[in-house]
Design an enzyme around this catalytic site. Structure first.
Site, PDB file in Angstrom:
ATOM      1  N   CYS A  73       5.120   5.089  21.831  1.00  0.00           N
ATOM      2  CA  CYS A  73       6.012   5.381  22.955  1.00  0.00           C
ATOM      3  C   CYS A  73       7.438   5.375  22.449  1.00  0.00           C
ATOM      4  CB  CYS A  73       5.820   4.287  24.013  1.00  0.00           C
ATOM      5  SG  CYS A  73       7.050   4.302  25.304  1.00  0.00           S
ATOM      6  N   ASN A  81      -7.493   3.637   9.543  1.00  0.00           N
ATOM      7  CA  ASN A  81      -6.934   2.388  10.048  1.00  0.00           C
ATOM      8  C   ASN A  81      -7.054   2.216  11.570  1.00  0.00           C
ATOM      9  OD1 ASN A  81      -4.953   4.525   9.306  1.00  0.00           O
ATOM     10  ND2 ASN A  81      -3.595   3.365  10.624  1.00  0.00           N
ATOM     11  N   SER A 126      -3.674  -3.111  -0.487  1.00  0.00           N
ATOM     12  CA  SER A 126      -2.499  -3.862  -0.036  1.00  0.00           C
ATOM     13  C   SER A 126      -2.909  -5.298   0.261  1.00  0.00           C
ATOM     14  CB  SER A 126      -1.948  -3.206   1.231  1.00  0.00           C
ATOM     15  OG  SER A 126      -0.921  -4.002   1.773  1.00  0.00           O
ATOM     16  N   GLY A 127      -2.144  -6.254  -0.275  1.00  0.00           N
ATOM     17  CA  GLY A 127      -2.501  -7.660  -0.135  1.00  0.00           C
ATOM     18  C   GLY A 127      -2.610  -8.137   1.296  1.00  0.00           C
ATOM     19  N   HIS A 128      -1.636  -7.733   2.139  1.00  0.00           N
ATOM     20  CA  HIS A 128      -1.579  -8.356   3.472  1.00  0.00           C
ATOM     21  C   HIS A 128      -2.707  -7.916   4.389  1.00  0.00           C
ATOM     22  CE1 HIS A 128       0.351  -5.176   6.102  1.00  0.00           C
ATOM     23  NE2 HIS A 128       0.622  -4.667   4.925  1.00  0.00           N
ATOM     24  N   GLN A 175      -7.409  -0.236   3.992  1.00  0.00           N
ATOM     25  CA  GLN A 175      -8.159  -0.888   5.074  1.00  0.00           C
ATOM     26  C   GLN A 175      -9.572  -1.274   4.649  1.00  0.00           C
ATOM     27  OE1 GLN A 175      -7.125  -2.059   7.832  1.00  0.00           O
ATOM     28  NE2 GLN A 175      -5.135  -1.061   8.051  1.00  0.00           N
ATOM     29  N   GLY A 183       0.819  -1.213   0.000  1.00  0.00           N
ATOM     30  CA  GLY A 183       0.000   0.000   0.000  1.00  0.00           C
ATOM     31  C   GLY A 183       0.851   1.260   0.000  1.00  0.00           C
ATOM     32  N   THR A 184       1.946   1.216   0.732  1.00  0.00           N
ATOM     33  CA  THR A 184       2.834   2.381   0.793  1.00  0.00           C
ATOM     34  C   THR A 184       3.337   2.731  -0.606  1.00  0.00           C
ATOM     35  OG1 THR A 184       3.513   1.780   3.035  1.00  0.00           O
ATOM     36  CG2 THR A 184       5.008   3.231   1.798  1.00  0.00           C
ATOM     37  N   THR A 219      10.779  -7.007 -12.702  1.00  0.00           N
ATOM     38  CA  THR A 219      10.108  -8.271 -13.021  1.00  0.00           C
ATOM     39  C   THR A 219       8.999  -8.544 -12.002  1.00  0.00           C
ATOM     40  OG1 THR A 219      12.138  -9.088 -14.000  1.00  0.00           O
ATOM     41  CG2 THR A 219      10.486 -10.746 -13.412  1.00  0.00           C
TER      42      THR A 219
END
Ligand code: PLP
Length: 399
Positions: free
Chosen positions: A320, A149, A197-199, A177, A69-70, A235
């Site tokens: 944090c 997200n 994004s696939g994941h 998302q 996605g990035t 490729t």
């Protein structure tokens, strides 16, 4: 293990793993080679392209495969720059993913764009009037996520599309998302460009796609063999592409399962909101799977760690760094009081989540919160102001 962090990433579907294996083992040709193995790989890519297009109700020739996605967001944003040098303004929202905000911030600092950032209200709703005011004849691109997200709040993308189109600007929709969780029709949304994004939808990490509406021209951000219509040289990752194709087909076929995901999410929210000093972040319409919940006065990373120890995976909504706890930029943009923002965690379900898991997770949350409230891991009261310092493991939110 109860996995409730599906907005960070999802488990790859078994069917997807099976669909990918032959492309490693048997059909390993380069899709541009002029022999049988090459032709086979080429056909595999085109089949996957049609499957991704179908999920987005697009035409296959409108789909470009990327690595994530990035990268899809970067190709879209950088690819529009230089197309129309007379327009330099990019309008976005304060709650976009860092893949958009960090890139736009850098381009703005370098003086390559004029950046306008539109806010959200306390419920995460986009300030459409501010968007309308910002988008003008100097606007090159409006970039807006379909679903947030952290909170799952769904943005009024169709309205933004009309505003962008009236000013002659392009619209990039970050649907990373949303795709696979809600109907994502690129044309109906009015998107010129749309990232997935696939994941996030049970395909592997390392594969994404960008929808480029027919007629929209982008400049490639790097050059080479001219694959993917010249937009993304290199490729093609045939097995990953086949995996994304399969995952897209399954997501489309099983979209109705999201109604059950919503019921489970609502049940989890109801149980947790029955605990004292808790609240929900984000108004409807929201993704069916996402619950952003604040435990007032507690530190999110303590809740994450406590649940982790009990086998429940969730995300903190606060980052944090070096012991200084900061609320997430999304909670800040929503103007949440500090004691709520610092205690914000995200539960994100998937179509694999079961009622038994939700029942157990809810009981473990009740137990953990009661334990933490008796202990020392307490965030400052609102009157104590901004960030706070404490020791403890960093627990930033992924995805
Ligand atoms: N956009 C949104 C809304 C996201 O949630 C994410 C996930 O982290 C991304 C973009 C980036 O996607 P990827 O991890 O595939 O680069």
């Amino acid at each position: 293990m109860i996995y409730l962090d599906n907005n960070a990433t999802t488990r790859v579907a078994d069917e997807v793993i099976e669909a990918m294996a032959p492309w490693y083992r048997d059909h390993y040709g380069n899709p541009h080679s002029a022999h049988a193995l090459g032709r086979r790989a080429h056909d595999g890519i085109e089949q996957a392209r049609a499957e991704v297009a179908s999920l987005l109700r697009a035409r296959p020739q409108e789909i470009v495969f990327t690595s994530c996605g990035t990268e899809s967001n970067a190709i879209a944003i950088l690819g529009t720059l230089g197309q129309r040098p007379e327009r330099r303004k990019i309008v976005t929202s304060a709650v976009e993913h860092p893949s958009v905000l960090a890139l736009l911030g850098e381009l703005s600092r370098r003086g390559e764009i004029e950046l306008a950032t539109v806010g959200v209200d306390g419920d995460g709703r986009l300030d459409l009037e501010a968007l309308r005011r910002e988008v003008d004849s100097s606007t090159l691109l409006v970039t807006l996520m379909l679903a947030q997200n952290e909170t799952g709040v769904i943005h009024p993308v169709e309205d933004a599309a009309r505003i962008a189109a009236a000013a002659g600007a392009l619209l990039l929709v970050d649907a990373v998302q949303a795709a696979g969780k809600i109907e994502t029709d690129a044309g109906a949304l009015g998107a010129d460009l749309l990232s997935i994004s696939g994941h996030k939808l049970h395909a592997p990490k390392g594969i994404g796609a960008l929808y480029v509406r027919e007629g929209v021209t982008l400049s490639p951000i790097w050059r080479g063999g001219g694959q993917e219509n010249g937009l993304r040289s290199g490729t093609e990752a045939v097995p990953l592409i086949a995996g994304l194709g399969c995952a897209s087909r399954i997501a489309q076929q099983r979209l109705e399962l999201q109604a059950n995901v919503r019921l489970l999410r609502d049940a989890l929210e109801a149980r947790i909101l029955a605990i004292s000093a808790t609240s929900r972040n984000g108004a409807e319409p929201r993704l069916p799977n996402t619950a952003s919940l604040s435990f007032h006065g507690l530190f999110a990373d303590s809740i994450v760690a406590e649940l982790d120890a009990k086998g429940v995976c969730i995300s903190a909504g606060a980052a944090c760094h070096s012991g200084a706890v900061e609320p997430s930029s999304v909670m800040k943009a929503m103007g949440k009081p500090i004691d709520q923002a610092l205690g914000t965690v995200r539960f994100s379900l998937s179509r694999n989540t079961t009622a038994e898991e939700i029942e157990l997770a809810a009981a473990l949350v009740e137990e953990s919160v009661s334990h933490l409230r008796k202990g020392a891991a307490v965030a400052p009261r609102p009157e104590e102001g901004g960030g706070s310092t404490r020791s403890g493991r960093a627990a930033s939110q992924a995805g």
